[in-house]
Design an enzyme around this catalytic site. Structure first.
Site, PDB file in Angstrom:
ATOM      1  N   GLY A 137       0.819  -1.195   0.000  1.00  0.00           N
ATOM      2  CA  GLY A 137       0.000   0.000   0.000  1.00  0.00           C
ATOM      3  C   GLY A 137       0.860   1.255   0.000  1.00  0.00           C
ATOM      4  N   CYS A 138       0.245   2.385  -0.383  1.00  0.00           N
ATOM      5  CA  CYS A 138       1.003   3.635  -0.503  1.00  0.00           C
ATOM      6  C   CYS A 138       1.447   4.169   0.858  1.00  0.00           C
ATOM      7  CB  CYS A 138       0.193   4.669  -1.270  1.00  0.00           C
ATOM      8  SG  CYS A 138      -1.481   4.934  -0.662  1.00  0.00           S
ATOM      9  N   PHE A 139       0.509   4.310   1.793  1.00  0.00           N
ATOM     10  CA  PHE A 139       0.897   4.719   3.145  1.00  0.00           C
ATOM     11  C   PHE A 139       1.869   3.702   3.748  1.00  0.00           C
ATOM     12  CE2 PHE A 139      -2.984   7.525   3.976  1.00  0.00           C
ATOM     13  CZ  PHE A 139      -2.239   8.680   4.140  1.00  0.00           C
ATOM     14  N   ALA A 140       1.580   2.412   3.530  1.00  0.00           N
ATOM     15  CA  ALA A 140       2.432   1.363   4.091  1.00  0.00           C
ATOM     16  C   ALA A 140       3.861   1.484   3.587  1.00  0.00           C
ATOM     17  CB  ALA A 140       1.865  -0.015   3.758  1.00  0.00           C
TER      18      ALA A 140
END
Length: 328
Positions: A137-140
């Site tokens: 994921g992007c935030f991850a």
């Protein structure tokens, strides 16, 4: 490499697919065969992704050709697993999924495939030999890259605190009140505080690197009044001096072509339209503060997917990703 990698893309009308097509059209070792969309069959790609006008005459298809070397799944969360079970692919065809369907260890087997978590700075060797990759994921991606060196050194002792803001493209192409211009402009808000879906993959990574780590990651996400990019501030207790922690990060990412530890404070314009993640590390009292910035559609999604494809096919990791920041 003489042989071109034949690519298929499923779910071709969304933001991540548009960025993926843009990158792959200019990749020297790729041939895009089919871009599948259930809603746009027969329409030219540039009718949806109008930045591609003049770049390609490809049209959206209803199904894959069947001769793909790799298939990118750009479907909505929850749909990739269903599609893969309904559409068996030849064992030789590799899969890179950009949804959250296969990121957690308990979910990484489906249709005779086993997915590897596709954060190259964590799993580069495993990605090279995988048949299927779960793109992070992007935030991850932004948060994990801020924490990998500490976890790998066993230095996480207390809760980790994260405050991070993302652009409107992080919510996808679907229409919603909070993605429209009139709502976003001049506005900011939190959402999914302490419950964001990316916390699961972040937690698994930290425990995998530092077994026994049981402290919470307290994450407050913000909706930003801009279109793309993530800027995260991550802090936690650390016993190292500022020089020691900076050396730790520089050493950890020395061989990572896209993750750069900056000496000066960073900002978002340095990474938008690139596959970079920039990190900056400082210390305040007993707290280490790591700021992390990346483009949510590139290093947080499609750029990282191309990076993973390069690793899968034995290509130079940076191929097709030498793009400059939209600084001005």
């Amino acid at each position: 490499m003489s042989k071109q990698v034949k690519v298929g893309i499923v779910g071709g009308a969304g933001y991540t697919a548009g960025e993926l097509i843009r990158l792959l059209l200019h990749h020297p070792h790729v041939e895009i065969g089919t871009v599948v969309s259930s809603t746009q069959v027969g329409q030219p790609l540039h009718s949806v992704h109008d930045d591609l006008v003049g770049d390609t005459d490809l049209t959206f298809a209803s199904e894959l050709r069947g001769d793909e070397d790799v298939v990118f799944l750009c479907l909505g969360h929850g749909n990739s697993r269903e599609w893969l079970l309904k559409t068996p692919l030849p064992p030789r065809t590799k899969v890179i999924d950009l949804s959250n369907d296969f990121r957690l260890a308990a979910d990484q087997k489906a249709g005779g495939r086993e997915f590897v978590y596709g954060l190259p700075e964590l799993n580069r060797a495993a990605i090279r030999t995988a048949d299927s990759v779960a793109n992070p994921g992007c935030f991850a991606s932004a948060i994990q890259l801020a924490l990998l060196p500490l976890a790998a050194a066993g230095l996480l002792r207390e809760a980790v605190h994260v405050s991070a803001i993302t652009g409107s493209t992080g919510a996808g192409r679907g229409l919603a009140e909070t993605t429209g211009f009139t709502w976003r402009t001049g506005n900011i808000s939190t959402y999914k505080t302490f419950t964001h879906q990316h916390l699961g993959e972040i937690g698994e990574t930290l425990v995998g690197l530092q077994p026994g780590f049981g402290q919470p990651v307290r994450f407050i996400p913000y909706r930003g009044n801009f279109t793309r990019g993530i800027f995260a501030s991550v802090y936690t207790t650390c016993e190292l001096s500022v020089l020691e922690v900076q050396n730790l990060y520089s050493d950890y990412y020395r061989a990572a072509p896209f993750t750069v530890v900056a000496e000066q404070e960073i900002h978002l314009k340095q990474v938008v339209n690139t596959n970079k993640c920039l990190l900056h590390v400082v210390r305040h009292d007993d707290q280490v503060l790591i700021t992390s910035a990346l483009d949510n559609l590139l290093k947080g999604a499609s750029g990282q997917a191309v990076q993973n494809m390069n690793l899968l096919f034995g290509l130079e990791e940076t191929t097709g990703l030498g793009i400059k920041a939209s600084y001005f």
